[in-house]
Design an enzyme around this catalytic site. Structure first.
Site, PDB file in Angstrom:
ATOM      1  N   SER A   1       0.802  -1.229   0.000  1.00 22.96           N
ATOM      2  CA  SER A   1       0.000   0.000   0.000  1.00 22.96           C
ATOM      3  C   SER A   1       0.834   1.279   0.000  1.00 22.96           C
ATOM      4  O   SER A   1       0.333   2.348  -0.304  1.00 22.96           O
ATOM      5  CB  SER A   1      -0.926   0.023   1.209  1.00 22.96           C
ATOM      6  OG  SER A   1      -0.161  -0.087   2.403  1.00 22.96           O
TER       7      SER A   1
ATOM      8  N   HIS B   1      -0.990   4.756   7.001  1.00 27.01           N
ATOM      9  CA  HIS B   1      -0.359   5.330   5.801  1.00 27.01           C
ATOM     10  C   HIS B   1      -0.157   6.822   6.003  1.00 27.01           C
ATOM     11  O   HIS B   1      -0.852   7.442   6.806  1.00 27.01           O
ATOM     12  CB  HIS B   1      -1.244   5.068   4.578  1.00 27.01           C
ATOM     13  CG  HIS B   1      -1.617   3.634   4.428  1.00 27.01           C
ATOM     14  ND1 HIS B   1      -2.856   3.150   4.774  1.00 27.01           N
ATOM     15  CD2 HIS B   1      -0.886   2.571   4.018  1.00 27.01           C
ATOM     16  CE1 HIS B   1      -2.886   1.840   4.558  1.00 27.01           C
ATOM     17  NE2 HIS B   1      -1.698   1.454   4.109  1.00 27.01           N
TER      18      HIS B   1
ATOM     19  N   ASP C   1      -4.094   7.995   7.766  1.00 23.32           N
ATOM     20  CA  ASP C   1      -5.189   7.176   8.307  1.00 23.32           C
ATOM     21  C   ASP C   1      -4.741   6.268   9.453  1.00 23.32           C
ATOM     22  O   ASP C   1      -5.441   5.343   9.817  1.00 23.32           O
ATOM     23  CB  ASP C   1      -5.820   6.338   7.187  1.00 23.32           C
ATOM     24  CG  ASP C   1      -4.817   5.389   6.531  1.00 23.32           C
ATOM     25  OD1 ASP C   1      -3.663   5.303   7.002  1.00 23.32           O
ATOM     26  OD2 ASP C   1      -5.196   4.726   5.540  1.00 23.32           O
TER      27      ASP C   1
END
Ligand SMILES: *[C@@H]1O[C@H](CO)[C@@H](O)[C@H](O)[C@H]1NC(C)=O
Ligand SMILES: *[C@@H]1O[C@H](CO)[C@@H](O)[C@H](O)[C@H]1NC(C)=O
Ligand SMILES: *[C@@H]1O[C@H](CO)[C@@H](O)[C@H](O)[C@H]1NC(C)=O
Ligand SMILES: *[C@@H]1O[C@H](CO)[C@@H](O)[C@H](O)[C@H]1NC(C)=O
Length: 376
Positions: A46, A351, A348
């Site tokens: 990610s 990240h 978040d």
């Protein structure tokens, strides 16, 4: 003495001649005059996914990344990036005057300047290897090996012979990660202790080494292998592993043990990188120091425009000391977004924000490019 000298001279001559030959064959080869790169191949999770994961799972089923507020700041729409905007790989492409990398799973994409194979939640080890360690990947089975298969499929579409493929990859930058942290994240989330997770790290790096060797065999000459962030500074871990004991925190109020784990991880990874460089003297494999790039963000936060009062708080989130609650993550209903994402480091909880990625990319590009003789 004389024989030593003769040996030395013949070695020197051999060295010069062989280097000269390499230079003739590979004008942009490692350890020789700098050149620009014309493509980027990104493997990872990610931290670098620009849209593979959301194309893998049925939209709406599991992926918050396919919805606002993800992507709000830069694109004003979701792209599959796990941030409010651009990622480090995007800043790398921009710095090299290349278009942003398309995700491999996006059909009819232009892959002239490389491909992004990264998938949210991806692991260095395959699902089956993780199962043997009692670790279950939570988001995807598209591990590093799966991404390598994609790479090979892609390669067969752009070149025919081994020589031709190697030529195509001569001016490419390979980003081997960040990958491997999710193997550890899942292990932690699923209840393993730091000592237990440390035991699986060597196997994780074996997978990264294997993948690196494979891209080298296809012609990669310059490979960047990123290490771990200081995980103990992430709202996710600060919340889930919260401690009453002030001695559990370091000078930046991050979790000491977890940061120690990240350092252990990074030391071992650098050892693996050293071994790769010894095995392939005509290739450059360099370490990307996410740990110190991130520490720099914390240290210089006020000068970089980050809000020091909420330096360990997620921007998108709710509750607790870190604006993070695992039961109500960013993207869930009624979960707010901070007013100034550009003043936060964490987006978040897991990240980073576009601004944090931008600053980290700046630090890393400055650190890495001279080492791999690429000019941006
Ligand atoms: C991953 O693989 C496992 C077992 O092979 C399977 O049960 C699971 O549905 C797969 N998950 C995804 C997201 O594809
Ligand atoms: C790495 O490659 C070796 C040799 O091919 C293989 O035995 C090993 O299982 C691989 N390890 C991982 C973790 O992929
Ligand atoms: C934190 O402190 C409280 C009271 O001082 C205690 O009851 C609790 O067990 C502590 N929690 C941890 C995780 O140490
Ligand atoms: C840090 O990690 C190492 C393993 O790399 C371990 O031996 C050491 O005890 C740890 N130190 C602390 C303070 O946790």
């Amino acid at each position: 003495m004389a024989t030593h000298r003769a040996w030395f001279l013949s070695f020197l001559l051999l060295f010069l001649v062989s280097n000269y030959l390499v230079l003739l064959i590979r004008p942009c080869a490692a350890k020789f005059p700098s050149c620009t790169f014309d493509s980027i191949y990104q493997f990872g999770d990610s931290i670098s996914d620009t849209g593979n994961f959301i194309r893998e799972v049925p939209i709406g089923a599991a992926s918050v990344y396919a919805h606002l507020p993800y992507g709000k700041t830069f694109f004003n729409m979701p792209t599959g990036r796990a941030s409010n905007g651009l990622l480090m790989v995007d800043y790398l492409a921009l710095a090299a005057h290349l278009p942003l990398l398309n995700p491999y799973l996006k059909s009819h994409s232009d892959f002239t300047h490389g491909v992004n194979f990264a998938v949210v939640g991806s692991t260095a080890l395959d699902t089956s290897s993780l199962a043997k360690l009692n670790i279950i990947p939570l988001y995807t089975n598209s591990s590093l090996n799966v991404q390598l298969q994609w790479f090979k499929t892609h390669l067969s579409s752009i070149c025919k012979s081994k020589t031709e493929c190697a030529q195509r990859l001569e001016k490419s930058l390979f980003m081997m990660g960040e990958i491997g942290l999710n193997d550890c994240n899942y292990a932690f989330i699923e209840g393993k202790t730091i000592e237990e997770v440390e035991k699986i790290v060597p196997e994780v790096f074996q997978a990264i080494k294997n993948a690196t060797k494979e891209v080298i065999d296809h012609g990669a000459l310059r490979i960047v292998v990123p290490g771990s962030f200081p995980l103990g500074c992430f709202p996710f871990y600060l919340t889930t592993l919260k401690s009453n004991d002030s001695a559990a925190y370091d000078e930046f109020k991050c979790l000491k043990d977890l940061n120690n784990f990240s350092m252990y991880y990074n030391n071992l990874l650098q050892q693996s990188i050293l071994e790769l460089n010894q095995e392939y003297p005509n290739v450059v494999v360099v370490y990307a120091d996410y740990y110190n790039a991130f520490q720099w963000l914390l240290q210089d936060a006020p000068y970089l425009g980050f809000d020091v009062g909420s330096i360990r708080k997620a921007c998108c989130g709710i509750g607790g000391d870190y604006n993070f609650d695992p039961t109500r993550p960013c993207g869930a209903q009624m979960v707010p977004v901070c007013r100034h994402p550009e003043r936060r480091i964490s987006w978040d909880g897991m990240h980073l924000t576009q601004e944090a990625y931008k600053q980290m990319a700046k630090w890393l590009i400055r650190d890495i490019m001279p080492k791999i003789h690429f000019i941006v």
